[in-house]
Design an enzyme around this catalytic site. Sequence first.
Site, short mmCIF file in Angstrom:
data_model
loop_
_atom_site.label_atom_id
_atom_site.label_comp_id
_atom_site.label_asym_id
_atom_site.label_seq_id
_atom_site.Cartn_x
_atom_site.Cartn_y
_atom_site.Cartn_z
N ASP A 142 1.34 -19.50 21.63
CA ASP A 142 1.28 -19.26 23.07
C ASP A 142 1.02 -20.57 23.83
O ASP A 142 -0.08 -20.81 24.34
CB ASP A 142 0.19 -18.23 23.37
CG ASP A 142 0.29 -17.70 24.80
OD1 ASP A 142 1.08 -18.23 25.58
OD2 ASP A 142 -0.44 -16.74 25.12
N HIS B 77 2.38 -17.71 28.20
CA HIS B 77 2.30 -16.56 29.12
C HIS B 77 1.92 -16.98 30.53
O HIS B 77 2.19 -16.26 31.49
CB HIS B 77 1.37 -15.47 28.57
CG HIS B 77 -0.10 -15.71 28.70
ND1 HIS B 77 -0.90 -16.14 27.66
CD2 HIS B 77 -0.94 -15.55 29.75
CE1 HIS B 77 -2.15 -16.22 28.06
NE2 HIS B 77 -2.21 -15.87 29.33
N SER C 229 -7.08 -18.59 30.19
CA SER C 229 -5.79 -18.77 29.53
C SER C 229 -5.29 -20.19 29.79
O SER C 229 -5.20 -20.62 30.94
CB SER C 229 -4.77 -17.76 30.06
OG SER C 229 -5.08 -16.46 29.62
#
Length: 714
Positions: free
Chosen positions: A219, A84, A649
């Site tokens: 991810d 992402h 992230s």
Amino acid sequence: MKIKHILLSTVLLPSVMAFSQQHGGMWIPTELNEKEMKEMGMKISAKQIFDATKPSIKDAVVQFDGGCTAEIISPKGLLLTNHHCGYDDIQKHSTLENDLLTNGFWAKNMSEELPNPGVTVDFIVDIKEVTTQILGNTAGLTPQQAEDVIKNNIEVVSKSFTTLPGQKVVIRPVYYGHKYYAYIIDTFTDIRMVGAPPSAIGKFGSDTDNWVFPRHTGDFMIYRVYADRNNRPAEFSPNNVPYKPKHFLPISIKDKKEGDFTFVFGFPGRTQQYLPSIAVEKIVTEIDPAMIAVREVTLKELDQKMREDNATRIKYASKFARIANAWKKWQGEIEGLEKSDAVSKKKAYEQKLASQNPAVKTTIDEFNRLYTAQAPYALNRAYYGEVVRNAETLTLASNYLSFMTAVESGKMDSQTAENFRDRLSGFYKDYDGELDAKVTAKVLALYAKKTPENFLPPGFKNEYSDENKNLFTIENWSKNSVISGRGTMNGATVYNDINKVFADRNALVQNLKNDPLIKLFASLREAYMKNTNDQYNTYQTQIDELQKTYMGQQMSTDKDKTFFPDANSTLRVTYGKVAGSNPKDALYYGYQTTLSGVMEKYIPGDYEFDVPQKLIDLYNKKDYGMYANKNGEVPVNFTATNHTTGGNSGSPALDANGNLIGLNFDRQWEGTMSDINFDPRFSRNIMVDSKYILFIIDKYADAKWLINEMKIVK
């Protein structure tokens, strides 16, 4: 009931509750709680994590493109981050004929790696505390006088550092300005895409599973950092070579067990752990609900068109994910703050501090007065900001209005005009005017209905409360509007020839002055600036000054508490243990999910839960290689008690020896309130297991050449 709930958590998770941080923590890596980390199981020293004089783990951890974290995983500059985090880049390289979002991308050698103009990677070279230099000569000054002196001191201190080409110095405050740190940074700009799984792996579960556990998402994606022949930062060039890092992370594929020590190293964006209770109450009851409401309307409209039309799906994939991410996070934040009784706990803490230091009561009383007075302006600010942000028609109008102002004031030179055109070209590439007219019509109706008349332009509430009427009006206006992409200038639209549209700036300005979409935005902005902006900022300035006072009072009064600075997008370490959770009565989440869980969620052809055929084949054959655990399963995701937030992230999750064991990518729904109130019962970060990452690269992508670059710890 609450007591029973806590006892149940204690029974289920004794090692976690006994040894995890009870108040969270995002620690500056030069000031680690080494003693506590070792008591919890860390085997390495704090110097091995951060050392400015010789290679350490910090040399493998970078800020990726200003908003995420990434890490170096090979001696040839391979970079691992979240799918992402690189989603924009995958989208930019995607077309209907070559849909990398759907199919994924894997370079077969270095010559096939894809450049990504504008993407940056920042390495922290060193961190220095500079509080004395920055706060020098500020004693006894008014806040405004002190701000001016501090600004000057920052400039002077920044210039006092000797830097190399491609290097910069950034000075940031912590503890609301009670301390300052200087960060010496190397910025690399030649970053090439190496591998990305298809969205059915990298985004599996999509928005339904976002912010929740159990999770089954791969991810991750891979880039490579390139440098010049001297291993220094350089703009993209065919002559550049793979960057040779000072340190890269070995990757462990050892099985994990509950209670294992972990730490996460990265660039958390923003937390607010030290707010007063009144501020948290306003977030829960007013601010978050307003922002959720606007995004809910937006997402519903986008989702319908994206499911119906493949071209729209590609255009809006990244935007939809961005909008949905915060929308869902805010909902979890409200639920978590209410469940953890955050407001009541903060009130009790304020009373405790006031009993030890009477000045605290005066501070809290003033907070209550200021936040209450600011509330209507803060609420309007939340609605207005989200409406303009989500209605792209209004975003475009805002940009064109700025262009008009710059031209008329003589501030639009050729370079500025070119930059503006370039930004617009990128915007229109992923823009659907008809779709956005529907979004704009609906968010304007919501704004008209939810906002008191005294905050709106005259007659706006009456004119724009009906979304069907809004759509009819906006569609009519758009047919002749340059900014919608449908109106023409010099026989061209911005879609087919943006240079023709901008060929005559003065003529374009005259055209824009008569554009009803710009007039609509201008009236909204004028009302906001007149009725909200200054009033909100006046109160916020006072609140910010008082927050600094309150931070100092907390630190000087509560001698039993170890304070850590709120996150501010600088390098931090958080640590905890691998752990499941007991978020609700009689509900327990294990700490790890597996590939079997992916297949349990599999829905053929579904937008969120489809699974690539090759992954199904690998599962059916149980062709897992060395990536299976002792139970014969491939681990996919796992949770731990590390205190993370946005910006983490892509952060590496590391074991007691500093080996990479996972890739941080999310938080558990019940713990999303940890930006404001960390609660060890509910707060869990979610990571992609290193075994799953390597399994996908090796078995699914057949990219063993990348595996051969890495150091695998078995």
